[in-house]
Scaffold this motif. Structure first.
Motif, PDB file in Angstrom:
ATOM      1  N   MET A 123       0.855  -1.198   0.000  1.00  0.00           N
ATOM      2  CA  MET A 123       0.000   0.000   0.000  1.00  0.00           C
ATOM      3  C   MET A 123       0.884   1.239   0.000  1.00  0.00           C
ATOM      4  SD  MET A 123      -3.005   1.140   2.686  1.00  0.00           S
ATOM      5  CE  MET A 123      -1.918   1.795   3.927  1.00  0.00           C
ATOM      6  N   ALA A 124       0.566   2.171  -0.860  1.00  0.00           N
ATOM      7  CA  ALA A 124       1.347   3.400  -0.918  1.00  0.00           C
ATOM      8  C   ALA A 124       1.140   4.206   0.342  1.00  0.00           C
ATOM      9  CB  ALA A 124       0.942   4.209  -2.153  1.00  0.00           C
ATOM     10  N   GLN A 125       2.084   5.112   0.589  1.00  0.00           N
ATOM     11  CA  GLN A 125       1.963   5.957   1.774  1.00  0.00           C
ATOM     12  C   GLN A 125       0.791   6.924   1.586  1.00  0.00           C
ATOM     13  OE1 GLN A 125       3.490   5.470   4.436  1.00  0.00           O
ATOM     14  NE2 GLN A 125       5.073   4.055   3.768  1.00  0.00           N
ATOM     15  N   HIS A 126       0.074   7.152   2.604  1.00  0.00           N
ATOM     16  CA  HIS A 126      -1.109   8.019   2.546  1.00  0.00           C
ATOM     17  C   HIS A 126      -1.096   8.976   3.719  1.00  0.00           C
ATOM     18  CE1 HIS A 126      -3.286   5.862  -0.644  1.00  0.00           C
ATOM     19  NE2 HIS A 126      -2.804   4.763  -0.098  1.00  0.00           N
ATOM     20  N   ASN A 127      -1.770  10.092   3.507  1.00  0.00           N
ATOM     21  CA  ASN A 127      -2.166  10.942   4.617  1.00  0.00           C
ATOM     22  C   ASN A 127      -3.437  10.354   5.188  1.00  0.00           C
ATOM     23  OD1 ASN A 127      -3.985  13.282   5.640  1.00  0.00           O
ATOM     24  ND2 ASN A 127      -1.908  14.089   5.726  1.00  0.00           N
ATOM     25  N   ASP A 128      -3.659  10.528   6.479  1.00  0.00           N
ATOM     26  CA  ASP A 128      -4.848   9.971   7.134  1.00  0.00           C
ATOM     27  C   ASP A 128      -6.138  10.364   6.418  1.00  0.00           C
ATOM     28  OD1 ASP A 128      -6.863  10.791   9.841  1.00  0.00           O
ATOM     29  OD2 ASP A 128      -6.381   8.738   9.330  1.00  0.00           O
ATOM     30  N   ASN A 129      -6.184  11.573   5.870  1.00  0.00           N
ATOM     31  CA  ASN A 129      -7.412  12.071   5.242  1.00  0.00           C
ATOM     32  C   ASN A 129      -7.721  11.366   3.932  1.00  0.00           C
ATOM     33  OD1 ASN A 129      -7.863  13.950   7.287  1.00  0.00           O
ATOM     34  ND2 ASN A 129      -6.532  15.470   6.317  1.00  0.00           N
ATOM     35  N   THR A 130      -6.730  10.696   3.310  1.00  0.00           N
ATOM     36  CA  THR A 130      -6.955  10.021   2.032  1.00  0.00           C
ATOM     37  C   THR A 130      -7.287   8.554   2.201  1.00  0.00           C
ATOM     38  OG1 THR A 130      -4.641   9.382   1.705  1.00  0.00           O
ATOM     39  CG2 THR A 130      -5.287  11.596   0.988  1.00  0.00           C
ATOM     40  N   LEU A 131      -7.246   8.040   3.401  1.00  0.00           N
ATOM     41  CA  LEU A 131      -7.487   6.616   3.651  1.00  0.00           C
ATOM     42  C   LEU A 131      -8.976   6.303   3.680  1.00  0.00           C
ATOM     43  CD1 LEU A 131      -4.894   6.001   6.515  1.00  0.00           C
ATOM     44  CD2 LEU A 131      -4.701   5.223   4.149  1.00  0.00           C
ATOM     45  N   SER A 132      -9.345   5.140   3.150  1.00  0.00           N
ATOM     46  CA  SER A 132     -10.725   4.666   3.260  1.00  0.00           C
ATOM     47  C   SER A 132     -10.946   4.081   4.657  1.00  0.00           C
ATOM     48  CB  SER A 132     -10.995   3.594   2.199  1.00  0.00           C
ATOM     49  OG  SER A 132     -10.255   2.421   2.492  1.00  0.00           O
ATOM     50  N   GLY A 133     -12.215   3.808   4.961  1.00  0.00           N
ATOM     51  CA  GLY A 133     -12.522   3.219   6.260  1.00  0.00           C
ATOM     52  C   GLY A 133     -11.878   1.858   6.439  1.00  0.00           C
ATOM     53  N   VAL A 134     -11.867   1.037   5.371  1.00  0.00           N
ATOM     54  CA  VAL A 134     -11.256  -0.291   5.448  1.00  0.00           C
ATOM     55  C   VAL A 134      -9.751  -0.168   5.663  1.00  0.00           C
ATOM     56  CG1 VAL A 134     -10.799  -2.425   4.185  1.00  0.00           C
ATOM     57  CG2 VAL A 134     -13.043  -1.355   4.034  1.00  0.00           C
ATOM     58  N   GLN A 135      -9.112   0.793   4.976  1.00  0.00           N
ATOM     59  CA  GLN A 135      -7.669   0.988   5.143  1.00  0.00           C
ATOM     60  C   GLN A 135      -7.340   1.406   6.580  1.00  0.00           C
ATOM     61  OE1 GLN A 135      -7.176   3.802   1.891  1.00  0.00           O
ATOM     62  NE2 GLN A 135      -6.005   2.300   0.711  1.00  0.00           N
ATOM     63  N   LYS A 136      -8.157   2.309   7.137  1.00  0.00           N
ATOM     64  CA  LYS A 136      -7.936   2.721   8.523  1.00  0.00           C
ATOM     65  C   LYS A 136      -8.131   1.548   9.477  1.00  0.00           C
ATOM     66  CE  LYS A 136      -9.329   7.570   7.887  1.00  0.00           C
ATOM     67  NZ  LYS A 136     -10.312   8.614   8.228  1.00  0.00           N
ATOM     68  N   GLY A 137      -9.165   0.731   9.194  1.00  0.00           N
ATOM     69  CA  GLY A 137      -9.406  -0.432  10.033  1.00  0.00           C
ATOM     70  C   GLY A 137      -8.243  -1.400   9.992  1.00  0.00           C
ATOM     71  N   ALA A 138      -7.675  -1.611   8.801  1.00  0.00           N
ATOM     72  CA  ALA A 138      -6.534  -2.513   8.672  1.00  0.00           C
ATOM     73  C   ALA A 138      -5.324  -1.989   9.436  1.00  0.00           C
ATOM     74  CB  ALA A 138      -6.193  -2.685   7.184  1.00  0.00           C
ATOM     75  N   ILE A 139      -5.067  -0.686   9.320  1.00  0.00           N
ATOM     76  CA  ILE A 139      -3.935  -0.078  10.028  1.00  0.00           C
ATOM     77  C   ILE A 139      -4.138  -0.187  11.536  1.00  0.00           C
ATOM     78  CG2 ILE A 139      -2.749   2.112  10.503  1.00  0.00           C
ATOM     79  CD1 ILE A 139      -3.311   2.871   7.575  1.00  0.00           C
ATOM     80  N   LEU A 140      -5.373   0.033  11.982  1.00  0.00           N
ATOM     81  CA  LEU A 140      -5.664  -0.075  13.412  1.00  0.00           C
ATOM     82  C   LEU A 140      -5.387  -1.483  13.917  1.00  0.00           C
ATOM     83  CD1 LEU A 140      -6.943   1.060  16.050  1.00  0.00           C
ATOM     84  CD2 LEU A 140      -9.147   0.294  15.166  1.00  0.00           C
ATOM     85  N   LEU A 141      -5.848  -2.496  13.173  1.00  0.00           N
ATOM     86  CA  LEU A 141      -5.655  -3.886  13.594  1.00  0.00           C
ATOM     87  C   LEU A 141      -4.181  -4.277  13.581  1.00  0.00           C
ATOM     88  CD1 LEU A 141      -8.666  -5.546  11.741  1.00  0.00           C
ATOM     89  CD2 LEU A 141      -8.464  -5.087  14.187  1.00  0.00           C
ATOM     90  N   ILE A 142      -3.448  -3.794  12.581  1.00  0.00           N
ATOM     91  CA  ILE A 142      -2.004  -4.066  12.528  1.00  0.00           C
ATOM     92  C   ILE A 142      -1.322  -3.455  13.749  1.00  0.00           C
ATOM     93  CG2 ILE A 142       0.132  -3.532  11.292  1.00  0.00           C
ATOM     94  CD1 ILE A 142      -1.542  -3.657   8.698  1.00  0.00           C
ATOM     95  N   THR A 143      -1.732  -2.244  14.096  1.00  0.00           N
ATOM     96  CA  THR A 143      -1.124  -1.537  15.224  1.00  0.00           C
ATOM     97  C   THR A 143      -1.455  -2.216  16.551  1.00  0.00           C
ATOM     98  OG1 THR A 143      -1.335   0.540  13.984  1.00  0.00           O
ATOM     99  CG2 THR A 143      -0.889   0.715  16.348  1.00  0.00           C
ATOM    100  N   LEU A 144      -2.688  -2.715  16.670  1.00  0.00           N
ATOM    101  CA  LEU A 144      -3.111  -3.347  17.916  1.00  0.00           C
ATOM    102  C   LEU A 144      -2.447  -4.701  18.136  1.00  0.00           C
ATOM    103  CD1 LEU A 144      -6.943  -2.548  17.930  1.00  0.00           C
ATOM    104  CD2 LEU A 144      -5.165  -1.505  19.350  1.00  0.00           C
ATOM    105  N   GLY A 145      -2.036  -5.353  17.054  1.00  0.00           N
ATOM    106  CA  GLY A 145      -1.386  -6.657  17.187  1.00  0.00           C
ATOM    107  C   GLY A 145      -2.378  -7.802  17.055  1.00  0.00           C
ATOM    108  N   PRO A 146      -1.876  -9.029  16.849  1.00  0.00           N
ATOM    109  CA  PRO A 146      -2.743 -10.175  16.531  1.00  0.00           C
ATOM    110  C   PRO A 146      -3.726 -10.574  17.622  1.00  0.00           C
ATOM    111  CG  PRO A 146      -0.457 -10.871  16.908  1.00  0.00           C
ATOM    112  CD  PRO A 146      -0.444  -9.383  16.821  1.00  0.00           C
ATOM    113  N   GLU A 147      -3.337 -10.520  18.889  1.00  0.00           N
ATOM    114  CA  GLU A 147      -4.230 -10.977  19.959  1.00  0.00           C
ATOM    115  C   GLU A 147      -5.446 -10.075  20.088  1.00  0.00           C
ATOM    116  OE1 GLU A 147      -2.259 -11.604  23.641  1.00  0.00           O
ATOM    117  OE2 GLU A 147      -0.884 -13.116  22.865  1.00  0.00           O
ATOM    118  N   ARG A 148      -5.213  -8.766  20.147  1.00  0.00           N
ATOM    119  CA  ARG A 148      -6.335  -7.818  20.262  1.00  0.00           C
ATOM    120  C   ARG A 148      -7.172  -7.824  18.978  1.00  0.00           C
ATOM    121  NH1 ARG A 148      -2.214  -4.798  22.939  1.00  0.00           N
ATOM    122  NH2 ARG A 148      -2.699  -4.429  25.143  1.00  0.00           N
TER     123      ARG A 148
END
Length: 338
Positions: free
Chosen positions: A1-26
């Motif tokens: 995925m190319a680098q994005h500013n937060d304002n250009t991200l879709s809801g699914v992209q934000k959700g994916a980034i959130l889950l990656i950041t939270l880690g596999p267990e959470r």
């Protein structure tokens, strides 16, 4: 995925980034509360995400926190209350942005004022209304409050109201507004102008799982005569396999005496650790080891087979409860006579 500013991200992209950041267990815990198609979309997006800058991660996490904060404030005191607190914390523009992001998906239910009213007072307020009106109102209440009202209704109205809740699908906003007007409540500021999904089998199941046993039996016996297919659908959902945690150790031991060991091993294949522990702790050590070995050596099992095995055990539990050999702990006032 190319680098994005937060304002250009879709809801699914934000959700994916959130889950990656939270880690596999959470992330795994969050997946348990999502629909299958949502899991597929997020999993695909996570797989396609190559790199995310720390700045974008921070922006997504901050937005997530702000939305959670807004939802908490809304639950505590409504939209106006949430907006006021967010303005103090984030400033007017940011508060409007956060609230705006919620309005597309958030539905603040009508009858907010009624849900804060004591059930006994509300009963006096609505018991003389038409059963369809009562069903509509109860569909918006929490299960414990609705259960108290259903239990207090005249016996001949209980099953009628329960049936109407179960068969309710969608109600026009105009009808909701008219009922609110008659009951002299004020409209929520976020009544969705699309059809509002309320009621349904899940709604009446939640209520019946909360009422006292005698009320539940009366309603189900009546429905079995008037609406046998509906009664069967409700009964299947009233007690799921994971609800075995509602039983005490003595009741679990009684249930296990009537359960085939092969069915038990299959049923536990997809059960969570808490349910597995509740079962194994009430088996002899030798039998527990044997069941665990069976689970390990049987290999992959079709979900259909797991569900069938779990349903057999649920049927045993329901039969033993009907014969008063065990008691299911519920919130509707069941009394144990010593």
């Amino acid at each position: 995925m190319a680098q994005h500013n937060d304002n250009t991200l879709s809801g699914v992209q934000k959700g994916a980034i959130l889950l990656i950041t939270l880690g596999p267990e959470r992330s795994a815990m969050i997946f348990q509360h999502l629909k299958e198609e949502e899991i597929e979309d997020l999993t695909l997006e996570i797989a396609n995400t190559r790199s995310v800058t720390p700045q974008v991660k921070e922006q997504v996490m901050e937005e997530f926190y702000q939305v959670c904060l807004a939802q908490q404030y809304i639950a505590e005191g409504g939209i106006g209350y949430a907006k006021e607190l967010l303005e103090k914390a984030l400033g007017e523009q940011k508060a409007n942005d956060v609230i705006g992001k919620l309005t597309a998906s958030l539905q603040v239910k009508p009858f907010e004022f009624i849900r804060k009213t004591e059930a006994s007072q509300l009963l006096n307020f609505i018991q003389d209304e038409h059963p369809q009106t009562i069903a509509l109102i109860l569909s918006y209440l929490n299960a414990s409050q609705a259960a108290m009202i259903v239990s207090a209704l005249a016996p001949d109205r209980q099953a009628d109201v329960a049936k109407r809740i179960a068969l309710m699908d969608r109600t026009s906003p105009d009808v909701v507004k008219e009922v609110e007007r008659i009951l002299e409540t004020k409209l929520s500021s976020l009544v969705n102008q699309d059809y509002t999904v309320i009621g349904g089998v899940d709604s009446v199941v939640e209520i019946l799982n909360t009422v006292d046993r005698s009320t539940e039996k009366h309603i189900m016996e009546t429905l079995e005569i008037d609406e046998p297919e509906l009664a069967d659908e409700i009964r299947k959902k009233m007690f799921v396999f994971e609800d075995i945690l509602l039983l005490d150790d003595r009741a679990i031991q009684r249930v296990l005496r009537d359960v085939d060991n092969g069915d038990l091993a299959i049923a536990l294949k997809s059960a969570n650790e808490e349910v597995q522990n509740a079962i194994f702790n009430n088996l002899s050590k030798r039998l527990a080891v044997m069941i665990k070995e069976d689970m390990e050596f049987m290999g992959p099992v079709r979900m259909k087979d797991v569900e069938e095995a779990q349903q057999k055990i649920v049927n045993v539990i329901r039969r033993l409860e009907d014969s008063a050999e065990i008691v299911i702990s519920r919130g509707g006032g069941d009394e144990i006579i010593v």
